[in-house]
Write an enzyme that holds these catalytic residues in place. Structure first.
Site, PDB file in Angstrom:
ATOM      1  N   HIS B 181       0.952  -1.180  -0.068  1.00 28.97           N
ATOM      2  CA  HIS B 181      -0.109  -0.127  -0.117  1.00 28.97           C
ATOM      3  C   HIS B 181       0.898   1.192  -0.130  1.00 28.97           C
ATOM      4  O   HIS B 181       0.720   2.251  -0.722  1.00 28.97           O
ATOM      5  CB  HIS B 181      -0.902   0.171   1.296  1.00 28.97           C
ATOM      6  CG  HIS B 181      -1.727   1.413   1.475  1.00 28.97           C
ATOM      7  ND1 HIS B 181      -2.986   1.326   1.070  1.00 28.97           N
ATOM      8  CD2 HIS B 181      -1.178   2.339   2.081  1.00 28.97           C
ATOM      9  CE1 HIS B 181      -3.471   2.441   1.372  1.00 28.97           C
ATOM     10  NE2 HIS B 181      -2.410   3.216   1.991  1.00 28.97           N
ATOM     11  N   GLU B 182       1.964   1.162   0.832  1.00 30.64           N
ATOM     12  CA  GLU B 182       2.606   2.379   0.949  1.00 30.64           C
ATOM     13  C   GLU B 182       3.661   2.548  -0.205  1.00 30.64           C
ATOM     14  O   GLU B 182       3.791   3.636  -0.800  1.00 30.64           O
ATOM     15  CB  GLU B 182       3.767   2.239   2.307  1.00 30.64           C
ATOM     16  CG  GLU B 182       3.098   2.240   3.363  1.00 30.64           C
ATOM     17  CD  GLU B 182       1.899   3.454   3.680  1.00 30.64           C
ATOM     18  OE1 GLU B 182       2.132   4.472   3.048  1.00 30.64           O
ATOM     19  OE2 GLU B 182       1.089   3.177   4.568  1.00 30.64           O
ATOM     20  N   HIS B 185       1.591   4.280  -3.106  1.00 29.34           N
ATOM     21  CA  HIS B 185       1.383   5.534  -2.981  1.00 29.34           C
ATOM     22  C   HIS B 185       2.742   6.510  -3.494  1.00 29.34           C
ATOM     23  O   HIS B 185       2.534   7.298  -4.381  1.00 29.34           O
ATOM     24  CB  HIS B 185       1.745   5.984  -1.226  1.00 29.34           C
ATOM     25  CG  HIS B 185       0.179   6.026  -0.870  1.00 29.34           C
ATOM     26  ND1 HIS B 185      -0.743   6.661  -1.072  1.00 29.34           N
ATOM     27  CD2 HIS B 185      -0.365   5.527   0.483  1.00 29.34           C
ATOM     28  CE1 HIS B 185      -1.986   6.523  -0.402  1.00 29.34           C
ATOM     29  NE2 HIS B 185      -1.480   6.006   0.533  1.00 29.34           N
ATOM     30  N   GLU B 256      -6.169   6.978  -1.409  1.00 28.27           N
ATOM     31  CA  GLU B 256      -6.177   5.681  -0.617  1.00 28.27           C
ATOM     32  C   GLU B 256      -6.761   4.470  -1.448  1.00 28.27           C
ATOM     33  O   GLU B 256      -6.103   3.579  -1.300  1.00 28.27           O
ATOM     34  CB  GLU B 256      -7.058   6.213   0.675  1.00 28.27           C
ATOM     35  CG  GLU B 256      -6.454   6.846   1.721  1.00 28.27           C
ATOM     36  CD  GLU B 256      -4.917   6.644   2.070  1.00 28.27           C
ATOM     37  OE1 GLU B 256      -4.748   5.380   2.144  1.00 28.27           O
ATOM     38  OE2 GLU B 256      -4.205   7.427   2.233  1.00 28.27           O
TER      39      GLU B 256
END
Lengths: 190, 346
Positions: B181-182, B185, B256
């Site tokens: 997930h990070e 980003h 997100e």
């Protein structure tokens, strides 16, 4: 009136250049990702060597295993050099199966399992295999992106204009049919 | 499947569609931002020029401005201010984000123990899967609460930070999902995007404020067309802050969703991420009081709020009133789970 046509032409030219550059970037990404697989294969071989050396201290786990790995490694490199993709993949996949054998060994020897070093080595095995798998996935992903862009509308017209530079046929990384069947039938025996 | 999911029905996630949808939304929001920004510049120009040419109708001034017959100075100046402040923000942001937290960096050969090594490995694996050119810097924050964030305005300066609590309470797969997930980003360049939007929004609010007070204290003896502008400025003074906040939050939530979809894309499975999100959520619920103290104890927590994988306010921490879905940087846990294929059974 002429000015409008001129502006439209310039815009069209800029658009074509953009598509051209985008496709070139994608092609190079595919090439780089293919090399990444080699990097990870190479890394795995080195990790393995040190791994087997550690495990050997605890048990007789096959002095022959190291020999096997070395042999398979040579086989892989030879078939790669001669352009035999199937042989190359086959040898690499066999190295993978030796690896899963190693993991079972870890489970069977509580001493070894409790050992901090061994735990770190086990983590190293998992990580090494993951990196290899993810490198293959990234390779296939970049092919997917390239193919999807290449075949979509407008882009496909630009590709046909510069087919020598933009049109490549990359093969996805995959197992051959026999191998898939074999993996499909595989069961863990305890 | 484990007890964690007994309220949820599991399906697969269509991350390709999710990525596309949220990509479109981002374009929409960013486009709108630029339009508002330009419109604001034009508004100032209109105000200035209509002040000195009282008899010329507004529409003619407007046409003259956008066809550059009259140079729109205010618009150009606000644009230049925006560029400079964006540059400054990008240059200093990395030093800001870890402000006040107790942290240390982990590198390939400085891992202190098995867990830190595992964390580094997991991130490196995701880096390979994402095809990133550079390995992001890895930081561990010494805190009990479970959270993580990514920062950096380019791949080269990218970093990820993770709390000790998250590291200890998640297993390898879940940790990997959070890191995916990070890293998503980072590869979607979300930090750059949100920073850009924040800076633009702030300048916009300052500009409208200055304009408002200028109108208030300036010559208020305007006639005809000028009056219109005064009304528009006064209305904007109160509406614009609301609009920018809503746009920013919408943007942040969109990114997100994209990062969640990107995590599924990298791992090719939605279950670890769903598990990690639920665990983090439940953990925040059970340790609400303690974490509220912990978050409050760390100075400058607000710098990181938007960047976290899990917004502490979601669990009611910081106890700001009315934590409605409208005013949150992150989508609710149920919506996030359903977006990656885990829908609540009725």
């Amino acid at each position: 009136m002429w000015i409008v046509i001129l502006i439209l032409l310039i815009a069209l030219g800029a658009y074509i250049v953009m598509i051209y550059n985008q496709l070139i970037r994608m092609i190079e990404a595919v090439n780089n990702n293919e090399k990444e697989i080699d990097i990870q294969l190479d890394r795995r071989y080195k990790v393995f060597e040190s791994l087997i050396n550690v495990v050997r201290k605890y048990m007789d786990y096959e002095k022959s295993t190291l020999k096997d790995v070395v042999a398979l490694r040579n086989q892989a490199q030879q078939s790669k050099a001669s352009g035999d993709v199937k042989g190359h993949m086959g040898a690499e996949n066999k190295i993978s199966s030796i690896l899963s054998g190693l993991n079972v060994v870890f489970e069977n020897y509580p001493d070894l399992k409790a050992n901090q070093n061994a735990m770190q080595l086990q983590e190293e095995i998992v990580s090494t295999e993951n990196k290899l798998a993810y490198a293959k996935q990234a390779f296939n992903d970049s092919i997917e992106r390239y193919n999807a862009t290449k075949k979509s509308f407008f882009q496909s017209m630009v590709v046909s204009l510069f087919s020598g530079k933009l049109d490549f046929k990359f093969t996805y990384w995959q197992l051959d049919q026999d191998k898939i069947q074999e993996q499909e039938d595989y069961k863990v025996e305890l | 499947m484990t007890k964690l999911f007994n309220k949820y029905g599991a399906t697969t996630a269509n991350w390709r569609a999710s990525l596309r949808r949220n990509h479109r939304r981002t374009f929409f929001v960013i486009g709108l931002f630029f339009l508002i920004y330009l419109a604001l510049g034009i508004l100032i120009d209109l105000y200035i020029y209509s002040g000195s040419n009282l008899e010329v109708p507004l529409s003619r001034i407007f046409m003259a401005l956008i066809t550059f017959q009259v140079i729109p100075y205010a618009t150009l100046i606000t644009a230049a201010v925006a560029l400079v402040s964006l540059w400054v923000t990008f240059a200093f942001h990395n030093k800001l984000i870890l402000l006040g937290a107790e942290y240390h960096q982990v590198m390939a050969d400085t891992a202190r123990d098995h867990d830190e090594q595992q964390l580094y490995n997991v991130i490196e694996e995701m880096k390979v899967a994402a095809g990133l050119q550079f390995m992001p810097k890895v930081f561990i924050i010494e805190a009990d609460y479970m959270n993580a964030f990514a920062s950096g305005y380019s791949e080269k300066s990218a970093m990820v930070a993770i709390t000790r609590g998250l590291m200890n309470k998640l297993n390898r797969d879940e940790l990997q999902a959070v890191m995916a997930h990070e890293l998503s980003h980072i590869r979607h360049m979300d930090i750059k995007l949100t920073l850009m939007a924040t800076v633009l929004a702030n300048i916009m609010l300052i500009v409208i404020d200055v304009l408002f007070w200028g109108v208030f204290f300036g010559r208020n003896q305007r006639e005809g067309s000028g009056n219109w502008l005064v009304i528009v400025i006064i209305v904007l003074r109160f509406v614009l802050p609301l609009i920018t906040v809503l746009l920013m939050l919408f943007l942040s939530r969109t990114r997100e969703y994209m990062a969640d979809a990107g995590a599924v894309e990298l791992m090719r499975t939605n279950e670890p991420l769903a598990r990690a999100l639920l665990k983090i959520h439940n953990d925040h619920e059970t340790n609400k009081e303690q974490y509220a103290q912990d978050y409050a104890k760390t100075p400058h927590e607000s710098v990181r709020r938007e960047a976290y994988i899990f917004d502490p306010m979601r669990a009611g921490i910081e106890a700001k009133s009315a934590v409605s879905d409208f005013f949150s940087t992150h989508p609710g846990i149920k919506k996030r789970l359903s977006a990656i294929g885990f829908t609540l059974k009725s």
